[in-house]
Scaffold this motif. Sequence first.
Motif, mmCIF file in Angstrom:
data_model
loop_
_atom_site.group_PDB
_atom_site.id
_atom_site.type_symbol
_atom_site.label_atom_id
_atom_site.label_comp_id
_atom_site.label_asym_id
_atom_site.label_seq_id
_atom_site.Cartn_x
_atom_site.Cartn_y
_atom_site.Cartn_z
ATOM 1 N N ARG A 70 31.509 45.669 43.394
ATOM 2 C CA ARG A 70 32.594 45.041 42.622
ATOM 3 C C ARG A 70 32.336 43.560 42.425
ATOM 4 N N ASP A 110 44.886 49.692 45.783
ATOM 5 C CA ASP A 110 45.152 50.902 45.006
ATOM 6 C C ASP A 110 45.297 52.123 45.907
ATOM 7 N N HIS A 150 37.215 43.615 41.891
ATOM 8 C CA HIS A 150 37.656 44.492 40.810
ATOM 9 C C HIS A 150 36.501 45.374 40.353
ATOM 10 N N ASP A 151 36.853 46.546 39.846
ATOM 11 C CA ASP A 151 35.812 47.466 39.377
ATOM 12 C C ASP A 151 35.784 47.590 37.861
ATOM 13 N N GLY A 152 36.446 46.679 37.182
ATOM 14 C CA GLY A 152 36.433 46.696 35.724
ATOM 15 C C GLY A 152 37.603 47.436 35.101
ATOM 16 N N ASP A 153 38.372 48.149 35.919
ATOM 17 C CA ASP A 153 39.557 48.855 35.431
ATOM 18 C C ASP A 153 40.760 47.930 35.596
ATOM 19 N N SER A 154 41.237 47.386 34.496
ATOM 20 C CA SER A 154 42.299 46.381 34.556
ATOM 21 C C SER A 154 43.639 46.963 34.997
ATOM 22 N N SER A 155 43.750 48.278 35.027
ATOM 23 C CA SER A 155 45.005 48.886 35.472
ATOM 24 C C SER A 155 45.091 48.957 36.996
ATOM 25 N N LYS A 156 43.980 48.642 37.668
ATOM 26 C CA LYS A 156 43.953 48.722 39.127
ATOM 27 C C LYS A 156 44.189 47.359 39.778
ATOM 28 N N ASP A 209 42.154 48.002 50.177
ATOM 29 C CA ASP A 209 42.186 48.492 48.802
ATOM 30 C C ASP A 209 43.647 48.692 48.411
#
Length: 101
Positions: A11, A42, A23-29, A40
Motif C-alpha cells: 500500500r 475496514d 491505502h490500496d487505491g480504493d477510495s471507498s475504503k 485495518d
Amino acid sequence: MPIDPDFQAHRSAQVHGNRKVGHDGDSSKLGIYGTDVAVDFDLCVGDGACIDVCPVNVFEWEGEGADRKAMPSRERDCIYCFGCEAVCPKFAIRVTPLVIK
Ligand code: SF4
C-alpha cells in the motif's frame, strides 16, 4: 480476510496529521492506520478488545457509536506483547516489532 501482513509493501502511505494511513487505491475504503501497530479500519468492528488488553494504552477510540474504531495513537509505546493481535475477532491488527539497524 485478515489484515494484509505485508501491507506496508503493498500500500501507499499517506500522512494524515501525525499518522500514516495505507491505502490500496480504493477510495471507498478507510485504509490501514499506523505502522508498527497497524489497524485495518475496514476490518475493525470497534469491539474494544485491543483497548482492553493493551497493557500500555496504545489505542484510543476514534469516532463514536457503531462507527468507532481503535486508533493506534501511541504505537511507539508498544512493548510487543501481541495481545491485541490475539484478541481481535476480525484479525484487523498487525504488530511489527521495530528492527534497529
Ligand atoms: S502488542 Fe501489546 S503492547 Fe503492543 S499495542 Fe498490542 S496489546 Fe499493546
